[in-house]
Design a protein around this motif. Structure first.
Motif, PDB file in Angstrom:
ATOM      1  N   LEU A  70       0.583  -1.143   0.244  1.00 14.98           N
ATOM      2  CA  LEU A  70      -0.264   0.164  -0.560  1.00 14.98           C
ATOM      3  C   LEU A  70       0.987   1.287   0.414  1.00 14.98           C
ATOM      4  CD1 LEU A  70      -3.301   0.962   0.217  1.00 14.98           C
ATOM      5  CD2 LEU A  70      -3.296   0.997   2.127  1.00 14.98           C
ATOM      6  N   LEU A 106      -9.586  -1.563   0.668  1.00 16.21           N
ATOM      7  CA  LEU A 106      -8.444  -0.748   1.505  1.00 16.21           C
ATOM      8  C   LEU A 106      -8.725  -1.214   2.885  1.00 16.21           C
ATOM      9  CD1 LEU A 106      -8.712   2.555  -0.822  1.00 16.21           C
ATOM     10  CD2 LEU A 106      -6.484   1.076  -0.407  1.00 16.21           C
ATOM     11  N   SER A 112      -4.606   4.167   2.359  1.00 16.33           N
ATOM     12  CA  SER A 112      -5.917   4.466   2.211  1.00 16.33           C
ATOM     13  C   SER A 112      -6.733   5.351   1.987  1.00 16.33           C
ATOM     14  CB  SER A 112      -6.866   3.764   2.836  1.00 16.33           C
ATOM     15  OG  SER A 112      -6.653   2.153   3.032  1.00 16.33           O
TER      16      SER A 112
END
Length: 405
Positions: A70, A106, A112
């Protein structure tokens, strides 16, 4: 999005481990290879062992989107987004394509929220539906994580969407209500975010013709920056004040702010400030002092120095300078090349660009093309009528009366 096996292989290689080294004593090299290639599923015991060997938590491997993945995605997207905002290279679609596969899974964390925010902004610029829901999701996540400054960015973005529609009073009201909402809940914005609010509020006050409040905000913001040794937004404040000084005919203020900007450009080594100042100077010489020769010299210098996409706004100034020097055919050529950038929305910027059709009308009239002169005089009039009473409006309306009546 990477599978469990792909994540294990990636982390192993990042740590410089061979299959044998990661397998250690509890796994065979063959079994680990099968897991990495998604041909076998590890038991929870094996998964715990692999995580231990990699020096991470087991949950990190089980997460649908690992933290490392991420973060890497966000770094890449941030870089693309900054480049797109600066260079306008049509990269918003690429960002959307990179982020979209992750949207449904997410986790609840900063990365996110930021990805959702960037995705929604790009979707807005690309005129895609559904961007509002993603922006609201990002704001909700920021609020839940107590990331007030990020939430403030979203408030400002929404206000500027009204600005982009030329709904200046509504944009100002939204921005001021946002500031009040943060103050009421004792949310402390950092110094940079305060200056963002100050700048946008000043710009919007200028847009609705409230020069007094706009000037007050700018002066207070610049003083605040000096006291706190913060140089953020200083060039923006000086730029808007230099333009305003031109419009109200204050030569001393114009000289003061232009000098400040020159010094700031030298200090920051920002060539874009010099480019903007040259554009502003050529505009001032053409539209206010009518020193066409000097204006043309400035324009030519920049046309030779920069790429076409960086200096297309100089085309109108070259056309105006050539018109003033009596070179009508050449002037018309450059005026026809001029296009208003789609992200220009402030009345100051729009009004100066709307001069184009008025000058084209004057040229056509002198060339004996009366119908074309009327057409462009009418275009200029229609464009300028909703704008504030700036010098451009008087010039355009005078041209219209001269040609149509």
């Amino acid at each position: 999005m990477a599978t469990l096996g792909e994540r294990i292989k990636k982390l192993r290689k990042e740590k410089g481990l061979t299959l044998q080294a990661l397998a250690g004593e509890s796994l065979t090299k063959g079994m680990l290879s099968l897991i990495e290639n998604n041909k076998a599923n590890p038991s929870m015991e094996s998964l715990s062992y692999i995580a231990s060997q990699l020096g991470i938590e087991q949950n990190e491997l089980l997460a649908e989107i690992p933290t490392v993945e991420l973060r890497e995605l966000l770094v890449e997207v941030e870089k693309l987004y900054r480049r797109e905002l600066n260079d306008l290279s049509n990269g918003f679609k690429l960002i959307i394509e990179k982020v979209e596969p992750y949207l449904k899974n997410l986790p609840y964390r900063y990365e996110s929220a930021r990805l959702l925010e960037i995705f929604s902004r790009c979707a807005y610029y690309e005129k895609q539906e559904g961007w509002q829901a993603k922006l609201a999701q990002a704001e909700e996540m920021y609020e839940g994580l107590h990331l007030i400054n990020n939430s403030a960015d979203i408030h400002m973005f929404r206000a500027m969407l009204k600005f982009n529609k030329h709904q200046y009073a509504e944009a100002l009201a939204m921005l001021q209500n946002s500031r009040k909402s943060f103050e009421k809940r004792d949310a402390v914005l950092d110094a940079l975010k305060k200056l963002d609010f100050d700048y946008l509020e000043a710009v919007l006050y200028f847009a609705i013709g409230n020069n007094r409040d706009a000037t007050t905000i700018v002066n207070e913001a610049v003083e605040y920056s000096k006291e706190n040794q913060i140089f953020y937004r200083v060039n923006d404040f000086y730029r808007v004040m230099s333009f305003h000084s031109i419009l109200i005919g204050d030569k001393d203020s114009r000289k003061y702010y232009v000098n400040k900007l020159r010094l700031f450009a030298e200090f920051s080594e920002d060539g874009k400030i010099d480019l903007m100042l040259d554009l502003l100077e050529s505009h001032y010489l053409n539209s206010f002092t009518h020193d066409y020769e000097k204006a043309l010299n400035i324009v030519e210098r920049n046309l030779e120095k920069y790429k076409e996409d960086e200096i297309s706004q100089f085309y109108i100034e070259k056309g105006k300078a050539l018109y003033g020097l009596g070179e009508l055919d050449e002037a018309l050529h450059w005026l026809e090349r001029h296009r208003i950038w789609e992200y220009i929305h402030h009345p100051y910027d729009l009004s100066m660009n709307y001069e184009k059709d008025a000058y084209m009308a004057l040229i056509y009239e002198k060339q004996g093309h009366h119908e074309l002169a009327i057409k462009h005089a009418q275009i200029a009039k229609n464009n300028i009528e909703p704008m504030p009473d700036l010098p451009y409006k008087k010039f355009i309306m005078d041209v219209y009366k001269q040609i149509v009546h």
